[in-house]
Design an enzyme around this catalytic site. Structure first.
Site, PDB file in Angstrom:
ATOM      1  N   ASP A   1     -10.680  -2.407  12.217  1.00  0.00           N
ATOM      2  CA  ASP A   1      -9.698  -3.355  11.670  1.00  0.00           C
ATOM      3  C   ASP A   1      -9.245  -4.360  12.722  1.00  0.00           C
ATOM      4  O   ASP A   1      -9.226  -5.568  12.486  1.00  0.00           O
ATOM      5  CB  ASP A   1      -8.487  -2.609  11.101  1.00  0.00           C
ATOM      6  CG  ASP A   1      -8.807  -1.956   9.761  1.00  0.00           C
ATOM      7  OD1 ASP A   1      -9.864  -2.299   9.184  1.00  0.00           O
ATOM      8  OD2 ASP A   1      -8.017  -1.116   9.310  1.00  0.00           O
TER       9      ASP A   1
ATOM     10  N   LYS B   1       0.521  -6.363   2.127  1.00  0.00           N
ATOM     11  CA  LYS B   1      -0.200  -5.092   2.078  1.00  0.00           C
ATOM     12  C   LYS B   1       0.217  -4.172   3.224  1.00  0.00           C
ATOM     13  O   LYS B   1       0.322  -2.956   3.042  1.00  0.00           O
ATOM     14  CB  LYS B   1      -1.707  -5.357   2.146  1.00  0.00           C
ATOM     15  CG  LYS B   1      -2.556  -4.143   1.847  1.00  0.00           C
ATOM     16  CD  LYS B   1      -4.001  -4.571   1.642  1.00  0.00           C
ATOM     17  CE  LYS B   1      -4.789  -3.580   0.821  1.00  0.00           C
ATOM     18  NZ  LYS B   1      -5.109  -2.345   1.499  1.00  0.00           N
TER      19      LYS B   1
ATOM     20  N   ASP C   1       0.808  -1.216   0.000  1.00  0.00           N
ATOM     21  CA  ASP C   1       0.000   0.000   0.000  1.00  0.00           C
ATOM     22  C   ASP C   1       0.842   1.268   0.000  1.00  0.00           C
ATOM     23  O   ASP C   1       0.449   2.282  -0.593  1.00  0.00           O
ATOM     24  CB  ASP C   1      -0.957   0.010   1.205  1.00  0.00           C
ATOM     25  CG  ASP C   1      -2.202  -0.832   0.931  1.00  0.00           C
ATOM     26  OD1 ASP C   1      -2.186  -1.590  -0.070  1.00  0.00           O
ATOM     27  OD2 ASP C   1      -3.169  -0.743   1.704  1.00  0.00           O
TER      28      ASP C   1
ATOM     29  N   HIS D   1      -4.870  -9.120   3.673  1.00  0.00           N
ATOM     30  CA  HIS D   1      -3.786  -9.305   4.646  1.00  0.00           C
ATOM     31  C   HIS D   1      -4.294  -9.670   6.027  1.00  0.00           C
ATOM     32  O   HIS D   1      -3.724 -10.526   6.709  1.00  0.00           O
ATOM     33  CB  HIS D   1      -2.949  -8.026   4.706  1.00  0.00           C
ATOM     34  CG  HIS D   1      -3.742  -6.771   4.973  1.00  0.00           C
ATOM     35  ND1 HIS D   1      -3.331  -5.777   5.802  1.00  0.00           N
ATOM     36  CD2 HIS D   1      -4.961  -6.358   4.517  1.00  0.00           C
ATOM     37  CE1 HIS D   1      -4.219  -4.813   5.843  1.00  0.00           C
ATOM     38  NE2 HIS D   1      -5.225  -5.140   5.061  1.00  0.00           N
ATOM     39  N   ARG D   2      -5.392  -9.031   6.446  1.00  0.00           N
ATOM     40  CA  ARG D   2      -5.853  -9.286   7.824  1.00  0.00           C
ATOM     41  C   ARG D   2      -6.443 -10.684   7.984  1.00  0.00           C
ATOM     42  O   ARG D   2      -6.382 -11.275   9.052  1.00  0.00           O
ATOM     43  CB  ARG D   2      -6.849  -8.220   8.270  1.00  0.00           C
ATOM     44  CG  ARG D   2      -6.223  -6.853   8.279  1.00  0.00           C
ATOM     45  CD  ARG D   2      -6.875  -5.875   9.226  1.00  0.00           C
ATOM     46  NE  ARG D   2      -6.302  -4.571   8.944  1.00  0.00           N
ATOM     47  CZ  ARG D   2      -5.085  -4.188   9.305  1.00  0.00           C
ATOM     48  NH1 ARG D   2      -4.321  -4.991  10.016  1.00  0.00           N
ATOM     49  NH2 ARG D   2      -4.611  -3.006   8.971  1.00  0.00           N
TER      50      ARG D   2
ATOM     51  N   ASN E   1      -4.724  -2.053  -4.221  1.00  0.00           N
ATOM     52  CA  ASN E   1      -5.939  -2.196  -3.410  1.00  0.00           C
ATOM     53  C   ASN E   1      -5.846  -1.289  -2.194  1.00  0.00           C
ATOM     54  O   ASN E   1      -6.335  -1.622  -1.116  1.00  0.00           O
ATOM     55  CB  ASN E   1      -6.112  -3.666  -3.003  1.00  0.00           C
ATOM     56  CG  ASN E   1      -7.547  -3.964  -2.555  1.00  0.00           C
ATOM     57  OD1 ASN E   1      -8.435  -3.116  -2.666  1.00  0.00           O
ATOM     58  ND2 ASN E   1      -7.763  -5.153  -2.030  1.00  0.00           N
TER      59      ASN E   1
ATOM     60  N   GLU F   1     -11.043  -4.885   2.051  1.00  0.00           N
ATOM     61  CA  GLU F   1     -10.289  -5.638   1.047  1.00  0.00           C
ATOM     62  C   GLU F   1     -11.129  -6.786   0.479  1.00  0.00           C
ATOM     63  O   GLU F   1     -10.995  -7.186  -0.659  1.00  0.00           O
ATOM     64  CB  GLU F   1      -9.002  -6.177   1.663  1.00  0.00           C
ATOM     65  CG  GLU F   1      -7.880  -5.145   1.771  1.00  0.00           C
ATOM     66  CD  GLU F   1      -8.024  -4.174   2.931  1.00  0.00           C
ATOM     67  OE1 GLU F   1      -9.126  -4.080   3.530  1.00  0.00           O
ATOM     68  OE2 GLU F   1      -7.023  -3.489   3.230  1.00  0.00           O
TER      69      GLU F   1
END
Ligand code: DC
Length: 677
Positions: free
Chosen positions: A329, A432, A52, A401-402, A94, A357
């Site tokens: 998040d 990311k 990112d 990613h998470r 993204n 995402e």
């Protein structure tokens, strides 16, 4: 960075040590944009290096900002609010934190200074809404064209020089879908607040307020003192202009910290806490409040400026009910902690998960169910009850990613009395925000040696074991043990010290104190002995011959035994040598005995030497190989022979890729996971 189709995590029972967090994504991309818009040079310390931030940097460069790297700092030469480039096509991957603010800033700049900018991203970026921002920009007089679906990127922003913006009335923006629209306006409108104050009004209940706090905090550092009335009205005072703070430090990512706070709560039960460096009690990031939620579930947390220390407290964790609107998040991490709770955990206020995402509510529900949890999902909530029986699961990550980082915590299931591995598909998506996430995880995770998979690859000299083992290890993301290198290094150390290859006691003494280091990452494949690089020396024929002699001494083999065992660490090990399957890792779940005809091996070695510019005679090489085979096979300790349960692989007529595919197929048959294309 694990750029592989999947990464298998063994069951891991504990965690301790220290993790250093990468820089915050939210702060990094805001700071970059502000530095890019301000006049003068901003020195940015500890910037996050991730997918990112890379797209943001590329965009700034395309717009004419100067970027210079000096070690861990980046010098950004800003535009001073004046466009240098009036036409550009920017690809933003993204990264919502790049797309939204750049769209606003470039819309404003194109309208007043003239320009034509196209912003696009990956297909998922084109499904993430931006219509509320566009709806705020158009009444201002900005020309914003939807190049795809209305309300979604890609967008074109254009205008003629000398245009004006209708800022006399408040600019209205919706705040209940994404707070990034408000952030985007707050970051862009100081560009046009020199003559007149600019007011922004939020429609609807503003979500994710802590991210607006980050925005306001960073604006203040760049000289913009936004006046705020509640969370409804924000005024950028007349005469505002960006001023670089000179230097700015990016704190560690509080959302990234959540995985390790959770890990501490689940697995730091051995006395020492898990220490997290980079964020702490002084953080400006809203996700730091994840700590409170983790504490409510049972974590014991101490904190100070720039650090946290976490310990398991209550066990099992307590199921909680929480409106997580303030930590959207990090709240994903709670959904995974819920696997270790004594009852269900319900997280509400997370409608925004559906436009991230991926649709994170759906994704989280599907993947948690795979490990055995019972999950109820709604439009804006998720409720997770822990598994009655854990299952080995192959986790999809949805290019999010998470998802990858969260679900990796399911591998700590020994804490819940289970012992199942977890497969993470496409693990490189962590790039990311946290490219070295798995390295950091394995750095603090503890697995029982018997739970760490080992693939033993034994065989005679020049059979291609080393190449095969390295390729298999790389493909699985496992560590590599080139045990021959330990004997070669012992031989080399003996030469340096003038120790006779027949002096068993002196050789064993050397072997037990071998100061050998194998390179990782960019240095992988390189080796240092006593601080001196010996990569090439170890490969010399003379070192191989010497190794063959020293390795015949039982005391030397004994001295190197513990060192070899210490390579067995999560996520797994590929070990090559002569006795990996028979002596060092007798319980390895896959043992391969690699052979090739002496003629074939001599021909390969000959080619290797000729390629290096070393002249060689193929008949002599073959005689040498056969002599070494004989010595390795006939020695009294750990002679070269296949383990009884080894699979024989004659690669005389196989390419390396074919051999690798064969071993991976055998490995796949032994694991609990279904095959992946
Ligand atoms: O695999 P290699 O060619 O680097 O090995 C060098 C020598 O070390 C080889 O002749 C035998 C010895 N060796 C050993 O005895 N046991 C091992 N596990 C690895 C190597």
């Amino acid at each position: 960075m694990f750029d592989i189709p999947f990464l298998d995590l063994p069951p891991m029972g504990g965690a301790s040590g220290t993790v250093r967090l990468p820089g915050s994504k939210s702060i990094s991309n805001r700071v970059l944009l502000l530095a890019g818009l301000a006049a003068g040079t901003t020195v940015v310390h500890d910037l996050l290096d991730s997918d990112d931030t890379r797209v943001m940097l590329a965009a700034l460069e395309a717009l004419g900002c100067t970027l210079e790297r000096h070690g861990r700092t980046l010098h950004v030469g800003g535009l001073g609010g004046r466009l240098k480039v009036h036409e550009a096509k920017l690809f933003l991957g993204n990264a919502g934190t790049a797309m939204r603010p750049l769209a606003a800033a470039l819309a404003v700049l194109a309208t007043t200074q003239g320009g034509r900018f196209e912003l696009s991203g990956v297909p998922r970026m084109h499904e993430r809404p931006i219509g509320d921002l566009v709806d705020a920009l158009r009444p201002l007089g900005c020309t914003v064209e939807d190049l795809g679906q209305p309300g979604y990127p890609p967008l074109r922003l254009s205008g003629q020089a000398g245009g004006t913006l209708a800022t006399e009335r408040p600019i209205r923006v919706r705040g209940d879908v994404s707070s990034q629209f408000l952030t985007a306006l707050l970051l862009a409108l100081p560009l046009v607040a020199d003559a007149r104050a600019v007011t922004i009004e939020v429609e609807g209940e503003l979500i994710s307020k802590p991210y607006i706090e980050i925005t306001l905090n960073l604006l203040a550092r760049f000289g913009i003192a936004v006046q705020r009335e509640g969370w409804q009205r924000f005024t950028i005072p007349q005469g505002s202009a960006y001023r670089t703070p000179g230097a700015i430090h990016v704190e560690g990512d509080a959302s990234s910290a959540s995985y390790f706070v959770a890990l501490g709560a689940i697995a730091a039960h051995g006395g020492a806490p898990l220490r997290i460096e980079g964020v702490g009690s002084d953080s400006i990031q809203g996700d730091i409040r994840f700590v409170e939620a983790a504490q409510a579930m049972g974590a014991q947390v101490k904190s100070g400026p720039g650090w946290l220390e976490v310990h398991r407290g209550r066990w099992p964790l307590a199921g909680i009910t929480l409106d997580a609107n303030h930590i959207p998040d990090a709240a994903m991490t709670l959904a995974v902690m819920a696997l270790y709770a004594d009852g269900p955990t319900r997280i509400s206020g997370i409608a925004s998960w559906r436009v991230k995402e991926t649709d994170r509510i759906a994704a989280m529900a599907a993947e948690l169910r795979k490990v055995g949890a019972t999950v109820i999902e709604g439009a804006d909530f998720i409720e997770v009850a822990p598994p009655a029986a854990w299952r080995a699961a192959s986790i999809r990550t949805y290019d999010d990613h998470r998802m990858a980082m969260c679900l990796s915590l399911a591998a700590f299931n020994p804490a819940a009395g289970a012992r199942v591995p977890v497969r993470i598909l496409e693990p490189q998506c962590v790039g990311k925000t946290f490219p070295d996430y798995f390295e950091a995880l394995f750095g603090v995770a503890e697995a029982a040696p018997e739970d760490v998979p080992v693939i033993a690859i034994d065989g005679p000299t020049a059979s291609g074991k080393g190449t095969l083992a390295a390729a298999v290890a790389a493909r699985l993301g496992y560590d590599l043990l080139d045990s021959g290198a330990l004997y070669r290094a012992t031989g080399l150390a003996a030469q340096w010290d003038g120790v006779s290859p027949d002096d068993e006691a002196a050789l064993a003494h050397l072997a037990a104190r071998l100061d050998l280091r194998f390179g990782h990452g960019a240095d992988s494949g390189r080796t240092w002995l006593r601080g001196r690089e010996v990569t090439d020396d170890l490969r010399l024929e003379s070192s191989g011959l010497m190794a063959s002699r020293v390795s015949a001494h039982p005391a030397v083999r004994q001295a190197l035994h513990a060192l070899q065992l210490s390579f067995r660490r999560a996520p797994g090990l590929v070990a090559d040598g002569r006795d990996m399957g028979t002596v060092v890792f007798p319980a390895a779940p896959l043992k391969v005995f690699l052979t090739a005809s002496a003629a074939e091996r001599a021909a390969r070695r000959h080619k290797q030497l000729i390629d290096k510019g070393i002249s060689a005679n193929i008949e002599d090489l073959r005689a040498d190989l056969e002599a070494r085979d004989a010595r390795d096979k006939n020695r009294s300790v750990a002679p070269l022979k296949p383990a009884e349960d080894a699979l024989l692989l004659d690669n005389s007529h196989l390419t390396i890729e074919e051999s690798v595919a064969r071993v991976l197929a055998w490995w796949q048959e032994r694991g609990p996971f279904e095959a992946h294309a």
